[in-house]
Design a protein around this motif. Structure first.
Motif, short mmCIF file in Angstrom:
data_model
loop_
_atom_site.label_atom_id
_atom_site.label_comp_id
_atom_site.label_asym_id
_atom_site.label_seq_id
_atom_site.Cartn_x
_atom_site.Cartn_y
_atom_site.Cartn_z
N VAL A 118 -5.32 19.23 -4.70
CA VAL A 118 -4.95 17.96 -4.08
C VAL A 118 -5.41 16.79 -4.96
CG1 VAL A 118 -5.30 16.45 -2.08
CG2 VAL A 118 -5.03 18.90 -1.76
N LEU A 119 -4.46 15.88 -5.21
CA LEU A 119 -4.75 14.68 -6.00
C LEU A 119 -4.85 13.48 -5.06
CD1 LEU A 119 -2.00 15.14 -8.75
CD2 LEU A 119 -4.40 15.82 -8.90
N ILE A 120 -5.48 12.41 -5.53
CA ILE A 120 -5.44 11.16 -4.75
C ILE A 120 -3.99 10.68 -4.68
CG2 ILE A 120 -6.07 8.71 -4.78
CD1 ILE A 120 -8.79 9.52 -5.79
N CYS A 121 -3.34 10.64 -5.84
CA CYS A 121 -1.90 10.39 -5.90
C CYS A 121 -1.41 10.95 -7.23
CB CYS A 121 -1.56 8.90 -5.73
SG CYS A 121 -1.67 7.92 -7.23
N ASN A 122 -0.11 10.97 -7.42
CA ASN A 122 0.39 11.63 -8.63
C ASN A 122 0.12 10.82 -9.90
OD1 ASN A 122 2.29 9.83 -7.66
ND2 ASN A 122 3.98 10.84 -8.68
N SER A 123 -0.33 9.58 -9.73
CA SER A 123 -0.69 8.78 -10.90
C SER A 123 -2.17 8.94 -11.26
CB SER A 123 -0.41 7.31 -10.64
OG SER A 123 0.93 7.12 -10.36
N GLY B 198 0.82 -1.21 0.00
CA GLY B 198 0.00 0.00 0.00
C GLY B 198 0.85 1.26 0.00
N CYS B 199 0.21 2.37 0.22
CA CYS B 199 0.91 3.65 0.23
C CYS B 199 0.06 4.60 1.05
CB CYS B 199 1.10 4.16 -1.19
SG CYS B 199 -0.45 4.48 -2.04
N PHE B 200 0.33 5.88 0.95
CA PHE B 200 -0.44 6.80 1.79
C PHE B 200 -1.90 6.87 1.35
CE2 PHE B 200 0.82 9.74 -1.56
CZ PHE B 200 -0.36 10.44 -1.76
N VAL B 201 -2.20 6.38 0.15
CA VAL B 201 -3.61 6.32 -0.27
C VAL B 201 -4.35 5.36 0.66
CG1 VAL B 201 -5.19 5.65 -2.13
CG2 VAL B 201 -3.09 6.90 -2.66
N ASN B 202 -3.70 4.25 0.99
CA ASN B 202 -4.32 3.28 1.88
C ASN B 202 -4.44 3.79 3.30
OD1 ASN B 202 -2.62 1.63 -0.26
ND2 ASN B 202 -4.43 0.45 0.24
N LEU C 240 -10.66 1.57 -1.74
CA LEU C 240 -9.90 0.67 -0.87
C LEU C 240 -10.63 -0.61 -0.51
CD1 LEU C 240 -8.23 3.32 1.47
CD2 LEU C 240 -7.35 2.32 -0.62
N ARG C 241 -11.73 -0.87 -1.15
CA ARG C 241 -12.39 -2.12 -0.79
C ARG C 241 -11.65 -3.31 -1.41
NH1 ARG C 241 -16.05 -3.57 -4.90
NH2 ARG C 241 -16.28 -1.96 -6.48
N PHE D 104 -0.86 13.45 1.34
CA PHE D 104 -1.54 13.81 0.11
C PHE D 104 -0.57 14.45 -0.87
CE2 PHE D 104 -2.63 16.72 3.56
CZ PHE D 104 -1.95 17.86 3.15
N THR D 105 -0.99 14.46 -2.13
CA THR D 105 -0.15 15.01 -3.21
C THR D 105 -0.81 16.26 -3.78
OG1 THR D 105 0.48 12.77 -3.82
CG2 THR D 105 0.87 14.47 -5.45
N PHE D 106 -0.01 17.29 -3.98
CA PHE D 106 -0.50 18.48 -4.67
C PHE D 106 -0.09 18.42 -6.14
CE2 PHE D 106 0.09 20.10 -0.30
CZ PHE D 106 -1.16 20.65 -0.08
N ASP D 107 -0.97 18.91 -7.01
CA ASP D 107 -0.56 19.06 -8.40
C ASP D 107 0.12 20.42 -8.57
OD1 ASP D 107 -2.51 21.02 -8.76
OD2 ASP D 107 -3.83 19.79 -10.00
N LYS D 108 0.51 20.75 -9.78
CA LYS D 108 1.33 21.96 -9.98
C LYS D 108 0.56 23.24 -9.68
CE LYS D 108 0.00 23.43 -14.37
NZ LYS D 108 -0.05 24.76 -14.97
#
Lengths: 81, 352
Positions: free
Chosen positions: B272-277, B255-259, B313-314, B264-268
């Protein structure tokens, strides 16, 4: 967001508990995967101290200057050929 | 209630997507869909506002992501400002630009606190084949400088374009260069700019997993156990004894911080994004959903946002309910479930 959520092939369970981190031993190689966040989850502070960084910077700057002098000498030698 | 199970955000770190430009072209990278646009840079003003916001909610750990953050023009100014605010900076990088003498000397005046070095290939032929990089000499010089400076290990992403011989060669070569640790992550499926699954993915072919395990065990021996593995896939696709051994040795990441909702990740633009992908649609828009640290936390803990995480996350399938790995696994990276189907699951059933 719906388009992405709808594209997930999680066709089964409605169970929704998030994963429990395994807390791996810190490998001091964080952020190396393409997703970058994943391996940072232990969030350890394994970075060098400010003092360490200052010492390394001094040492590295000297090394780089030497290396540049060497590169310049090589360039001069090449030009003289 | 345990916050982990309430889908509540409890961020301890943040990631800044500073740019999308990159000096490598790895086909498996999520940044493919962003077209590496050099104009897609975060401004220093946005970065400064975000640092102030993070300090206000006591987040003192920030990682810069790209693209390639070494190509982000304000990087050194950013490092300087972050340091003055008491923020620890990390950077996910390929380290190639450290091979540029002039840049390296400037960087040393304002370095970030630590880096994660992602190895795209070793040797000119491999680097060209896997990342379309032609200046191998500069790349190797940069990687060695970063390794020597930060005294840390390296990692690599194993994609279906990489052979197991390539993987071994990367481990062996970086070990010779002095890497003390080695981490391996599997390439994930990627999304396009609309949030739809990309037509191609470079995930490991499932019939290669057994061979991968054999190479992993050699690498583990080479690095005397200082190895990490992030499969991004359901644990049940691997031999049970392999997974158990890795858990015992503390080598397995999941997992990662999403889990965990631990960051959290900021875009440019500062959204706020769920993740950079998963970059096609922010889950929090600056100026609309939040204006400062406390409104950001409130927004991330609102029911509509928690619902998104509940859905993400299910378990992939009901068959996971009886698996003894279920509390750790959850099927790996959620994006991979745009390419995988639950019929691949072979849950390791609990002993009755």
């Amino acid at each position: 967001m719906d388009k992405f959520l709808n594209s997930l092939n999680k066709i089964g369970s409605k169970e929704t508990e998030p994963v429990q981190p395994l807390s791996p031993t810190c490998a001091k190689s964080h952020c190396a995967c393409e997703h970058c966040e994943c391996q940072c989850q232990c969030q350890c502070q394994c970075s060098p101290s400010q003092k360490d960084i200052e010492d390394i910077v001094k040492k590295t700057v000297k090394e780089v200057s030497k290396e540049q002098k060497k590169d310049n000498n090589n360039d001069n030698n090449d030009n003289n050929k | 209630m345990n916050k982990l199970f309430d889908f509540e955000a409890h961020p301890q770190a943040a990631w800044l997507t500073t740019n999308r430009d990159c000096d490598a072209r790895c086909p498996h990278c999520y940044a493919q869909g962003t077209h590496y646009d050099p104009a897609d840079d975060m401004t220093i003003e946005t970065a400064k506002s975000l640092l102030a916001l993070l300090v206000s909610i006591d987040i003192k750990l920030v990682t810069t992501l790209g693209g390639e953050p070494l190509l982000w023009k304000p990087l050194l100014e950013f490092n300087r400002i972050a340091k003055s605010l008491g923020i620890t900076t990390k950077m996910a990088t390929n380290a190639f630009r450290f091979g540029d003498n002039e840049f390296w000397q400037r960087y040393l005046k304002n370095p970030c606190d630590s880096v994660g070095i992602s190895i795209k290939g070793v040797g000119a032929e491999m680097l060209k084949r896997l990342a379309n990089v032609t200046d191998y000499e500069k790349a190797e010089k940069g990687i060695k400088r970063a390794m020597n400076f930060y005294k840390n290990g390296v990692g690599t992403v194993f994609s279906s374009l990489m052979t197991l011989d390539d993987l071994w060669k990367i481990a062996e070569t970086t070990h010779e260069w002095g890497a003390k640790t080695f981490s391996i992550g599997f390439a994930c499926a990627t999304l396009d700019s609309e949030g739809c699954p990309s037509k191609k993915n470079y995930m490991i072919k499932l019939d290669k997993i057994e061979e991968f395990i054999q190479v992993y065990e050699r690498i583990d021996e080479l690095f005397e156990g200082s190895v990490g593995f992030e499969p991004q896939l359901p644990f049940c696709l691997f031999r049970e004894d392999f997974i158990d051994k890795l858990i015992d040795k503390g080598q397995l990441s999941n997992g990662c911080f999403v889990n965990s909702r631990g960051g959290f990740t900021f875009d440019k633009d500062g959204n706020v994004l769920i993740c950079n992908s998963i970059y096609h649609e922010p889950i929090g828009r600056i100026g609309k959903d939040f204006t400062d640290g406390s409104t950001l936390i409130n927004h991330l803990n609102s029911e509509p946002i928690k619902d998104i995480f509940r859905e993400l996350l299910r378990y992939p399938s009901d068959v996971c309910l009886a698996c003894r790995y279920n509390k750790y696994c959850r099927g790996g990276c959620v994006i991979n479930w745009t390419a995988l189907t639950p019929d691949i699951l072979q849950p390791v059933l609990k002993e009755v």
